[in-house]
Design a protein around this motif. Structure first.
Motif, PDB file in Angstrom:
ATOM      1  N   LEU A 194       2.212  13.266   5.161  1.00 57.23           N
ATOM      2  CA  LEU A 194       1.355  13.644   4.662  1.00 57.23           C
ATOM      3  C   LEU A 194       2.093  14.496   3.420  1.00 57.23           C
ATOM      4  CD1 LEU A 194      -0.153  16.703   7.188  1.00 57.23           C
ATOM      5  CD2 LEU A 194      -0.819  14.743   6.326  1.00 57.23           C
ATOM      6  N   HIS A 195       3.440  14.146   3.501  1.00 55.71           N
ATOM      7  CA  HIS A 195       4.474  15.059   2.521  1.00 55.71           C
ATOM      8  C   HIS A 195       4.519  14.795   0.668  1.00 55.71           C
ATOM      9  CE1 HIS A 195       6.463  11.132   1.423  1.00 55.71           C
ATOM     10  NE2 HIS A 195       7.255  11.471   1.001  1.00 55.71           N
ATOM     11  N   ASP A 196       3.236  13.161   0.705  1.00 56.86           N
ATOM     12  CA  ASP A 196       3.354  13.183  -1.088  1.00 56.86           C
ATOM     13  C   ASP A 196       1.594  13.229  -0.995  1.00 56.86           C
ATOM     14  OD1 ASP A 196       5.288  12.584  -2.013  1.00 56.86           O
ATOM     15  OD2 ASP A 196       5.063  10.749  -1.177  1.00 56.86           O
ATOM     16  N   THR A 197       0.595  13.427  -0.069  1.00 54.13           N
ATOM     17  CA  THR A 197      -0.403  13.606  -0.197  1.00 54.13           C
ATOM     18  C   THR A 197      -1.459  14.808  -0.556  1.00 54.13           C
ATOM     19  OG1 THR A 197      -0.782  15.943   1.439  1.00 54.13           O
ATOM     20  CG2 THR A 197      -1.534  12.974   2.047  1.00 54.13           C
ATOM     21  N   HIS A 243      13.872   7.192   1.763  1.00 51.67           N
ATOM     22  CA  HIS A 243      13.532   5.511   1.740  1.00 51.67           C
ATOM     23  C   HIS A 243      12.387   4.971   0.045  1.00 51.67           C
ATOM     24  CE1 HIS A 243       9.421   3.420   1.065  1.00 51.67           C
ATOM     25  NE2 HIS A 243      10.086   2.752   2.590  1.00 51.67           N
ATOM     26  N   ASN A 244      13.319   5.910  -0.929  1.00 53.08           N
ATOM     27  CA  ASN A 244      12.707   5.758  -1.774  1.00 53.08           C
ATOM     28  C   ASN A 244      13.635   4.899  -2.673  1.00 53.08           C
ATOM     29  OD1 ASN A 244      10.122   6.729  -2.389  1.00 53.08           O
ATOM     30  ND2 ASN A 244      11.219   8.874  -2.874  1.00 53.08           N
ATOM     31  N   ILE A 245      14.540   5.149  -2.428  1.00 57.05           N
ATOM     32  CA  ILE A 245      15.826   4.996  -2.990  1.00 57.05           C
ATOM     33  C   ILE A 245      16.979   3.497  -2.287  1.00 57.05           C
ATOM     34  CG2 ILE A 245      17.976   5.766  -1.252  1.00 57.05           C
ATOM     35  CD1 ILE A 245      19.396   6.371  -4.018  1.00 57.05           C
ATOM     36  N   PRO A 264       1.078  -1.425   0.044  1.00 57.30           N
ATOM     37  CA  PRO A 264       0.501   0.001  -0.188  1.00 57.30           C
ATOM     38  C   PRO A 264       0.879   1.686  -0.048  1.00 57.30           C
ATOM     39  CG  PRO A 264      -0.621  -1.540   1.894  1.00 57.30           C
ATOM     40  CD  PRO A 264       0.407  -1.860   1.314  1.00 57.30           C
ATOM     41  N   TYR A 265       0.345   2.375  -0.611  1.00 58.89           N
ATOM     42  CA  TYR A 265       1.318   3.168  -0.803  1.00 58.89           C
ATOM     43  C   TYR A 265       1.387   4.324   0.722  1.00 58.89           C
ATOM     44  CZ  TYR A 265       3.419   7.095  -2.538  1.00 58.89           C
ATOM     45  OH  TYR A 265       4.228   8.923  -2.734  1.00 58.89           O
ATOM     46  N   LEU A 266       1.188   3.994   1.403  1.00 64.80           N
ATOM     47  CA  LEU A 266       1.151   4.175   2.454  1.00 64.80           C
ATOM     48  C   LEU A 266       1.999   4.204   3.811  1.00 64.80           C
ATOM     49  CD1 LEU A 266      -0.777   6.222   4.893  1.00 64.80           C
ATOM     50  CD2 LEU A 266      -1.770   4.212   5.537  1.00 64.80           C
ATOM     51  N   SER A 267       2.793   2.543   3.549  1.00 68.50           N
ATOM     52  CA  SER A 267       3.884   2.649   3.797  1.00 68.50           C
ATOM     53  C   SER A 267       5.232   3.155   3.289  1.00 68.50           C
ATOM     54  CB  SER A 267       4.058   1.028   2.584  1.00 68.50           C
ATOM     55  OG  SER A 267       4.374   1.284   1.462  1.00 68.50           O
ATOM     56  N   HIS A 268       5.157   4.000   2.430  1.00 70.24           N
ATOM     57  CA  HIS A 268       5.921   4.828   2.271  1.00 70.24           C
ATOM     58  C   HIS A 268       6.065   6.424   2.910  1.00 70.24           C
ATOM     59  CE1 HIS A 268       8.871   8.422   0.517  1.00 70.24           C
ATOM     60  NE2 HIS A 268       7.795   8.917   0.356  1.00 70.24           N
ATOM     61  N   PRO A 269       5.024   7.094   3.848  1.00 75.50           N
ATOM     62  CA  PRO A 269       5.235   8.326   4.694  1.00 75.50           C
ATOM     63  C   PRO A 269       5.318   7.395   5.527  1.00 75.50           C
ATOM     64  CG  PRO A 269       2.649   7.778   3.437  1.00 75.50           C
ATOM     65  CD  PRO A 269       3.690   7.060   2.856  1.00 75.50           C
ATOM     66  N   ALA A 278      14.912  12.101   4.371  1.00 75.86           N
ATOM     67  CA  ALA A 278      13.629  11.237   4.854  1.00 75.86           C
ATOM     68  C   ALA A 278      13.318  10.124   3.665  1.00 75.86           C
ATOM     69  CB  ALA A 278      13.081  11.513   5.455  1.00 75.86           C
ATOM     70  N   ASP A 279      12.523  10.955   2.599  1.00 72.55           N
ATOM     71  CA  ASP A 279      11.757  10.893   1.907  1.00 72.55           C
ATOM     72  C   ASP A 279      12.882  10.425   0.640  1.00 72.55           C
ATOM     73  OD1 ASP A 279       9.092  10.316   0.011  1.00 72.55           O
ATOM     74  OD2 ASP A 279      10.646  12.602  -1.299  1.00 72.55           O
ATOM     75  N   ARG A 280      13.213  10.753   0.394  1.00 69.23           N
ATOM     76  CA  ARG A 280      14.588  10.507  -0.779  1.00 69.23           C
ATOM     77  C   ARG A 280      15.672   9.156  -0.161  1.00 69.23           C
ATOM     78  NH1 ARG A 280      16.499  11.047  -5.669  1.00 69.23           N
ATOM     79  NH2 ARG A 280      14.950  11.997  -5.296  1.00 69.23           N
TER      80      ARG A 280
HETATM   81 MN    MN Z   1       7.588  10.981  -0.995  1.00 69.34          MN
END
Ligand code: MN
Length: 718
Positions: free
Chosen positions: A71-74, A142-144, A44-49, A138-140
């Protein structure tokens, strides 16, 4: 997958219940917004935030930051809006989310390395709240860490961008742990072979070396105890990217990298750091030139430690780092360590302005010398004195605040600036004096026939643009002044019987140049062209002695104004060539038109001003500086201003009758001024645009024929 309860547990450990509630509320909002969305991994997308906010909670950041992480991607990826977030979570959280969204929208892929530093600075400037950067990093991170689900080209692009921009950014902020992970993950996708090879090497080394690590730690621990110092000792193999970096930098193979292990000693105070250093050096021989005191000379990101490489018990090189607990916190988490939630005085911290962390660092660093360097660069970054704008190809240009497209044009190339004719900002044509904003894309329209204008000096902000424009105008004016001077001298020379060309060839001007204290003939001519010296003053010096005296005795012709009556001998007059000539100006008082008898006046520093011969101001001018001029015949392609005064009955519709007639004649009105008098008459003054006197007087005739018009005259201002 991390769950919200884990994060709430983490937060409860250091945040009050009300703050934890905010985090929970953000989770509910984010879960609803992202409902149904799936990541490439199938989760689920929610795992990312959730992961992002977990990283932030791990750094012990405040509730607003953790909530913003959830909330960063909402705003970017769901129906939610900034207004909604602001209403529900307050302006602080909204500002962080907005900042992260803004940075995410920028496309930094495939930028040249040279630009990377500018982009980092731009991000710093745009993120006026440091928490924006913490969330973005932090976003980057997790994405990487979940890049394996992306297509290969995308993996490489993201890894490249991370290595070029985000890892150095993390380093700059002192976020060591995040930096290390960003670097390792990037390397894994950019150079999979090398990454695998080094990782294996490290594994082998760790297995074989564990006994060795334990031995060294025990030896250090023993000397600490013998000297009554309480401290922690830890040995670890360096991380993949730093080993790769070392191999690349020194051209080594993996086997040749000896100091793969680093030992760290954390003690209680600064004095103990130096004591431990001395103890270690008495235990093992230090390698010359390998001691670095980052305590008295902190790194730009505030990192402090003592580093020394020594020859260890088995004859191997080992690196030892010594620091205090406080330095250790900072070394691991950098700026985040300062931003981290601290229960005592937390309210105060929140009330303080957004740069409070900066001041904390300042206090903490005291008067350490090298910190000044860091402070000046960082405060420059954050004070928003600079604007970062893109070329259409995505190159970043750094400009002073308030800079315009003209400043931008000069950062591309002097020639682009010198021929700048227009500009598009974000696709729209804008005036050249428009102030640029961070992130604007600027396209400069050039035209080889265009050149810098004096007006530009009123609005350009960069020193570079200013100096180039001045230089261009200076060169141009000098060239024109030299031509003008030559014409002036030759004309006066014919009258006085001096052959200027011949005199020039024979070097006769040289003594005159010295007499006027100039360096060369050009300087003298330039002074003549600018009206600082008259041609007569110069030429007099070329006459034989007796004639010089005779010339001086001649009475000055003070009846002057009439003297330069239109010359019969056209060769004897200065022709006004292009109307754009920098050194030729049309007087604003009498507005001469082609066809008018005219006279030139050499004004100091302004070249020649053209007046009509009957202009009232001419009578008061210095005769020596008046000049015979006549029209060159090419001016008629351009419109010039003319002043007319219409005296008419004060009737309704009078103005529209007059302007209607002017419109029919194809004449523009520059301005108008109207005065009504008590006797029922109006006086209307117009500045209109015409090409010749013939046209002007034709129009005056037509206006006179209007029924209620009493008189129409051309006039000059006094
Ligand atoms: Mn993000």
């Amino acid at each position: 997958m991390i769950r919200i309860t884990d994060i709430l547990d983490q937060a409860s450990a250091y945040l009050p219940a009300s703050d934890v509630a905010l985090v929970q509320k953000a989770y509910v909002f984010s879960a609803a917004a992202h409902a149904g969305q799936i990541r490439l991994s199938g989760e689920p997308y929610l795992s990312h935030p959730l992961e992002v906010s977990h990283i932030l909670a791990d750094l012990r950041l405040d509730a607003a930051t953790i909530a913003a992480g959830l909330l960063h991607d909402t705003v970017e990826d769901t129906e939610a809006s900034i207004v909604q977030i602001s209403n529900q979570f307050g302006p602080d959280v909204a500002a962080i989310v907005e900042g992260v969204t803004k940075i995410s929208k920028m496309n930094f892929e495939s930028k040249e390395q040279a630009q990377a530093e500018n982009i980092r600075k731009m991000i710093l400037a745009m993120a006026d709240d440091i928490r924006v950067l913490l969330v973005k990093l932090a976003d980057r991170l997790h994405n990487i860490s979940t890049l394996e689900f992306q297509k290969e080209y995308k993996q490489r692009a993201i890894a490249q961008e991370t290595l070029g921009i985000y890892a150095p950014l993390a380093n700059r902020l002192g976020l060591y742990r995040i930096k290390v992970q960003l670097e390792n993950q990037s390397l894994r996708y950019l150079k999979p072979d090398v990454y695998a090879q080094i990782s294996e090497g490290i594994d082998r080394y760790e297995q074989q070396g564990q006994a060795y690590i334990d031995k060294v730690c025990a030896m250090i621990q023993t000397v600490l105890e013998e000297n009554d110092i309480k401290g922690r000792v830890k040995g670890r193999v360096k991380h993949v990217y730093s080993i790769y970096h070392k191999m690349k930098q020194r051209g080594l193979t993996l086997d040749q990298v000896f100091d793969m292990i680093a030992f760290r000693v954390v003690v209680n105070n600064l004095r103990e750091c130096y004591t431990v250093l001395g103890l270690v050096h008495s235990l093992w021989k230090p390698v010359p030139g390998k001691f670095k005191d980052y305590i008295s000379m902190p790194k730009a990101n505030m990192y402090q430690s003592l580093h020394s490489t020594v020859i260890g018990p088995d004859g191997e090189r080992i690196e030892i780092q010594i620091r205090t607990e406080e330095m250790h916190q900072l070394a691991e988490n950098g700026v985040a360590a300062h931003w981290a939630y601290k229960e005592q005085g937390s309210k105060k911290a929140q009330e303080a302005d957004r740069f409070s962390w900066l001041r904390q660092i300042l206090d903490w660093q005291g008067d350490l010398k090298d910190s000044r360097d860091f402070m000046s660069t960082l405060s420059l970054d954050l004070s928003q004195d600079e604007v970062y704008a893109f070329t259409p190809k995505g190159q970043v240009k750094e400009l002073p605040e308030g800079s315009t497209p003209v400043d931008f044009a000069y950062t591309i190339h002097t020639e682009v600036g010198n021929h700048c004719a227009g500009a598009k900002v974000n696709g729209r044509i804008v005036p050249l004096n428009t102030a640029l904003k961070n992130g604007d894309t600027v396209e400069i329209i050039t035209d080889a026939s265009r050149s810098p204008s004096r007006d530009w000096l009123h609005f350009v902000k960069s020193g570079k643009a200013r100096s180039r424009i001045k230089h261009w105008i200076g060169t141009e004016e000098r060239a024109r002044s030299l031509t003008l001077a030559r014409e002036l001298l030759e004309k006066e020379g014919r009258r006085m019987g001096v052959n200027v060309s011949k005199a020039l060839k024979n070097g006769e001007f040289e003594p005159v140049v010295r007499e006027f204290s100039f360096r060369q003939v050009d300087d003298l001519f330039s002074a003549v062209g600018h009206g600082r010296i008259t041609p007569k003053q110069v030429l007099r010096k070329l006459l034989p002695k007796e004639e010089q005296k005779a010339e001086e005795r001649k009475p000055q012709d003070r009846s002057g104004a009439q003297a330069p009556a239109k010359s019969k001998d056209k060769n004897d007059a200065i022709f006004i060539k292009g109307v754009d000539d920098v050194l030729i100006r049309y007087a604003q008082c009498c507005n001469p038109l082609p066809g008018d008898p005219i006279v030139g006046y050499i004004s100091r520093g302004l070249g020649v001003t053209i007046h009509t011969q009957d202009c009232p101001n001419v009578a008061n001018m210095e005769v020596e500086r008046l000049l015979d001029v006549s029209w060159g015949g090419q001016e008629e392609s351009k419109v010039l201003p003319a002043r007319i005064r219409v005296i008419c009955k004060n009737e309704r519709g009078m103005l529209s009758q007059i302007t209607g007639l002017l419109a029919k004649e194809g004449v523009n009105i520059d301005s108008g001024q109207f005065n009504s008098s008590v006797d029922g008459m109006s006086e209307m003054d117009f500045v209109i645009e015409v090409k010749t006197t013939t046209q002007l007087y034709g129009i005056i005739e037509k206006l006179r024929k209007l029924e209620s018009v009493h008189e129409v005259t051309r006039f000059a201002t006094g």
